[in-house]
Structure formats: C-alpha cells, structure tokens
Design a protein around this motif. Structure first.
Motif, mmCIF file in Angstrom:
data_model
loop_
_atom_site.group_PDB
_atom_site.id
_atom_site.type_symbol
_atom_site.label_atom_id
_atom_site.label_comp_id
_atom_site.label_asym_id
_atom_site.label_seq_id
_atom_site.Cartn_x
_atom_site.Cartn_y
_atom_site.Cartn_z
ATOM 1 N N LEU A 188 1.595 0.012 -12.611
ATOM 2 C CA LEU A 188 2.091 0.700 -13.807
ATOM 3 C C LEU A 188 0.955 0.989 -14.776
ATOM 4 O O LEU A 188 0.893 2.068 -15.374
ATOM 5 C CB LEU A 188 3.163 -0.154 -14.494
ATOM 6 N N LYS A 189 0.064 0.036 -14.929
ATOM 7 C CA LYS A 189 -1.086 0.237 -15.822
ATOM 8 C C LYS A 189 -2.026 1.308 -15.266
ATOM 9 O O LYS A 189 -2.489 2.186 -16.003
ATOM 10 C CB LYS A 189 -1.839 -1.083 -16.009
ATOM 11 N N VAL A 190 -2.326 1.240 -13.973
ATOM 12 C CA VAL A 190 -3.188 2.244 -13.336
ATOM 13 C C VAL A 190 -2.533 3.618 -13.424
ATOM 14 O O VAL A 190 -3.197 4.629 -13.674
ATOM 15 C CB VAL A 190 -3.460 1.868 -11.867
ATOM 16 N N PHE A 200 12.355 -5.037 -17.051
ATOM 17 C CA PHE A 200 11.895 -5.863 -15.928
ATOM 18 C C PHE A 200 10.447 -6.292 -16.100
ATOM 19 O O PHE A 200 10.108 -7.459 -15.909
ATOM 20 C CB PHE A 200 12.056 -5.078 -14.620
ATOM 21 N N TYR A 201 9.581 -5.345 -16.471
ATOM 22 C CA TYR A 201 8.162 -5.653 -16.652
ATOM 23 C C TYR A 201 7.880 -5.762 -18.141
ATOM 24 O O TYR A 201 7.372 -4.851 -18.767
ATOM 25 C CB TYR A 201 7.284 -4.582 -15.999
ATOM 26 N N THR A 202 8.223 -6.894 -18.681
ATOM 27 C CA THR A 202 8.093 -7.130 -20.103
ATOM 28 C C THR A 202 6.983 -8.124 -20.374
ATOM 29 O O THR A 202 6.671 -8.972 -19.545
ATOM 30 C CB THR A 202 9.424 -7.653 -20.679
ATOM 31 N N THR A 203 6.378 -8.002 -21.542
ATOM 32 C CA THR A 203 5.377 -8.982 -21.969
ATOM 33 C C THR A 203 6.031 -10.144 -22.703
ATOM 34 O O THR A 203 5.338 -11.087 -23.084
ATOM 35 C CB THR A 203 4.345 -8.316 -22.891
ATOM 36 N N ASN A 204 7.346 -10.080 -22.911
ATOM 37 C CA ASN A 204 8.065 -11.170 -23.557
ATOM 38 C C ASN A 204 8.165 -12.351 -22.588
ATOM 39 O O ASN A 204 8.694 -12.222 -21.488
ATOM 40 C CB ASN A 204 9.466 -10.698 -23.972
ATOM 41 N N LEU A 205 7.651 -13.510 -23.007
ATOM 42 C CA LEU A 205 7.574 -14.666 -22.121
ATOM 43 C C LEU A 205 8.960 -15.132 -21.693
ATOM 44 O O LEU A 205 9.173 -15.468 -20.519
ATOM 45 C CB LEU A 205 6.828 -15.803 -22.817
ATOM 46 N N THR A 206 9.919 -15.141 -22.619
ATOM 47 C CA THR A 206 11.269 -15.599 -22.292
ATOM 48 C C THR A 206 11.919 -14.714 -21.239
ATOM 49 O O THR A 206 12.507 -15.206 -20.268
ATOM 50 C CB THR A 206 12.145 -15.625 -23.558
ATOM 51 N N ASN A 227 4.668 7.855 -28.422
ATOM 52 C CA ASN A 227 5.289 7.079 -27.331
ATOM 53 C C ASN A 227 4.597 7.330 -25.997
ATOM 54 O O ASN A 227 5.222 7.288 -24.938
ATOM 55 C CB ASN A 227 6.776 7.393 -27.191
ATOM 56 N N THR A 228 3.300 7.631 -26.046
ATOM 57 C CA THR A 228 2.570 7.899 -24.824
ATOM 58 C C THR A 228 2.320 6.615 -24.060
ATOM 59 O O THR A 228 2.030 5.577 -24.642
ATOM 60 C CB THR A 228 1.229 8.584 -25.147
ATOM 61 N N ASN A 229 2.425 6.703 -22.709
ATOM 62 C CA ASN A 229 2.169 5.573 -21.820
ATOM 63 C C ASN A 229 3.148 4.415 -22.027
ATOM 64 O O ASN A 229 2.799 3.249 -21.835
ATOM 65 C CB ASN A 229 0.734 5.061 -21.976
ATOM 66 N N ILE A 230 4.340 4.729 -22.496
ATOM 67 C CA ILE A 230 5.379 3.702 -22.615
ATOM 68 C C ILE A 230 6.256 3.781 -21.372
ATOM 69 O O ILE A 230 6.675 4.853 -20.955
ATOM 70 C CB ILE A 230 6.238 3.924 -23.876
ATOM 71 N N PHE A 231 6.569 2.623 -20.798
ATOM 72 C CA PHE A 231 7.409 2.590 -19.607
ATOM 73 C C PHE A 231 8.812 3.064 -19.957
ATOM 74 O O PHE A 231 9.251 2.998 -21.100
ATOM 75 C CB PHE A 231 7.507 1.173 -19.045
ATOM 76 N N SER A 232 9.544 3.511 -18.947
ATOM 77 C CA SER A 232 10.946 3.838 -19.154
ATOM 78 C C SER A 232 11.713 2.570 -19.506
ATOM 79 O O SER A 232 11.269 1.456 -19.238
ATOM 80 C CB SER A 232 11.537 4.467 -17.890
ATOM 81 N N LEU A 245 0.823 -1.208 0.000
ATOM 82 C CA LEU A 245 0.000 0.000 0.000
ATOM 83 C C LEU A 245 0.860 1.262 0.000
ATOM 84 O O LEU A 245 0.549 2.236 -0.697
ATOM 85 C CB LEU A 245 -0.935 -0.003 1.208
ATOM 86 N N VAL A 246 1.943 1.248 0.784
ATOM 87 C CA VAL A 246 2.840 2.402 0.816
ATOM 88 C C VAL A 246 3.495 2.622 -0.539
ATOM 89 O O VAL A 246 3.560 3.756 -1.057
ATOM 90 C CB VAL A 246 3.913 2.225 1.912
ATOM 91 N N MET A 247 3.964 1.534 -1.146
ATOM 92 C CA MET A 247 4.601 1.641 -2.458
ATOM 93 C C MET A 247 3.622 2.127 -3.509
ATOM 94 O O MET A 247 3.945 2.987 -4.338
ATOM 95 C CB MET A 247 5.198 0.289 -2.854
ATOM 96 N N ALA A 248 2.397 1.590 -3.487
ATOM 97 C CA ALA A 248 1.382 2.001 -4.464
ATOM 98 C C ALA A 248 1.049 3.483 -4.303
ATOM 99 O O ALA A 248 0.922 4.216 -5.300
ATOM 100 C CB ALA A 248 0.131 1.150 -4.294
#
Length: 271
Positions: free
Chosen positions: A141-143, A172-178, A161-166, A24-27
């Motif tokens: 990140l999505k919220v 670290f937070y990738t959608t790539n399964l590997t 490039n809107t809403n693209i993570f750094s 909760l603190v981190m969020a």
C-alpha cells in the motif's frame, strides 16, 4: 522446545514456495492496477476533451480528479483473497499430512515426546503467514502510494486527501494499536477454531465427526453472538473497558479451542 523449532521450520519450508508465488502475484496485480487506473483516468479525460471540444478544466470538473483511494479497489480484492488463502492454508496444513501419498502425519505422531509441539508448530506457521501477509500488504500500500504520485500528472491529482487509503482498507490496515490487536486476535481465534474443527473431524471420522464439527461451529456462532450482543447492550462501560472485555472474550474462546484441540491430539488422534 528443540522439536517445536524443528517442526516449525519444516512447516515453513514446505509452504514457502507457494507463499512466495501468491505474494508476488498479489503484489504485481495491486501495483500494476494503480498505474493502469491512472492511465485509464487520463484516457477518459482526453477522450472527453476530444468528443466535447472541452478544455482540461471543464473535463476535470465533469469527470473529477483522482486520488490514491480511488485506485485501491484491487487492494481490497487482493486482501480478501489473502484472507481466503490463510483460511485454506489453515485447513491444508493438517489435511496434506493425512491425504498426501507419504501419510506424513504418521511420522509426526510417532515422534518421541509430547504431541503439543506438532500442534503449536502448525499454529505458528499459519500465524507467521498471516502476520507477514498483513505486513507485506501494508508495504504494498505504501509503495503503491509512491507509484501513484510518480505516474499521475499534477493537474489530474486531487490536492486534498492524497494517498489516503479507501475507508475499507483503513479499517483493516490501521495505525491504531487497539484496532490492530483486534484484527490479529480475531484472526488467531478463527485459526484456532479451524484447527479444532479439523481435529474433531479427524478424531471421529465420517458422520459422527461431521456432527461434532456442526455442534462446535454452532457453539462458536452462539458464543460470538452472545458476546457481541452483551457488549452492544452494555451502556455502563466506557469504550476502553468494552475493548478490554472484548479482548477477554476472544482469549477465553482461544484458550477453550486450544485446550480441546490438544486433548484431541493427545487422546483421540491415533496412528
């Protein structure tokens, strides 16, 4: 199996309140930081316009527009704190049983049946904390991206490039399964190493235990260096083959760490 499930449930309940507080603190810090950085950016533009009697387009040209990646610096910082929290928790989940007033570890060791359930219940608890943290951070990140779109005015927002993570977050937070498998496997391997070091220290105690911890740490570092060097110098393998080989190297060490830890828990740890 029943004992393992009961012990796992007990470990989760003992840490649940602390985990919820940390999350909760981190969020709160991450989501508030998004709005705060949007407001600071708009304030900078307004101050520039007032001080230089410039138009909005001139101020934006000088200062620049904002995109979501520019507001995720606190997410990187909180991710590092989360990693540290998981590492500390991996140590704490063992030492609290020895160092607590009730000496809970003696009750665990005197339970009937094999001690494997004690080890795997703690490993499962740490693993669940790690996985849930990764999942929740992805949700934050999505919220945060939706919060960014809601709080920023259209003229201050970059159109591309809107809403693209750094870049650091995307690694670290990738959608790539590997890549996701790599993150989870490496994290689990580190947890197994921590468990092994704790059990070594608890098995031998004092100077002898610290020496064995140092030796085991050296073995891990040497093994990691040799594996990475081999993969870097091997040019005959395809990228997919290197990935498979890397996963194999991680599994080999995990099996070794689990084997040694279970032997220590069975033969060296005494009541």
């Amino acid at each position: 199996m029943k004992q393992y499930i009961q012990l796992t449930n007990e470990e989760i309940k003992r840490s649940f309140k602390l985990y919820v507080i940390v999350v909760l603190v981190m969020a709160a810090i991450e989501l508030v930081s998004v709005v705060a950085q949007v407001m600071l950016h708009e304030q900078r533009i307004k101050e520039f316009m007032q001080d230089n009697r410039a138009t909005l387009s001139e101020a934006l040209q000088q200062i620049g527009k904002l995109d979501y990646a520019d507001t995720t610096s606190f997410f990187v910082f909180m991710t590092l704190i989360g990693i540290v929290f998981v590492v500390i928790y991996a140590f704490q989940i063992w030492y609290r049983d020895w160092l607590g007033e009730t000496k809970y570890i003696y009750r665990l060791l005197m339970l009937p049946g094999r001690r494997y359930s004690i080890f795997f219940s703690k490993l499962t608890a740490v693993f669940l904390v790690m996985i849930s943290f990764i999942g929740l951070q992805w949700c934050f990140l999505k919220v945060g991206s939706y919060l960014f779109d809601w709080s920023i005015q259209a003229e201050y927002q970059k159109s591309s490039n809107t809403n693209i993570f750094s870049s650091s977050l995307e690694e670290f937070y990738t959608t790539n399964l590997t890549n996701m498998i790599f993150v989870i496997l490496i994290s689990t391997m580190v947890i197994c190493l921590i468990f092994l070091l704790v059990l070594l220290e608890r098995s031998y105690r004092k100077v002898k235990g610290l020496i064995r911890v140092a030796i085991e740490t050296t073995i891990f570092v040497a093994y990691s260096f040799i594996c990475l060097y081999f993969l870097d110098q091997t040019h005959l393998l395809l990228s997919s083959e290197k990935d498979a080989l890397f996963i194999g190297f991680v599994f080999v060490y995990m099996i070794y760490a689990l084997w040694r830890s279970l032997r220590l828990l069975k033969w060296k740890i005494t009541v």
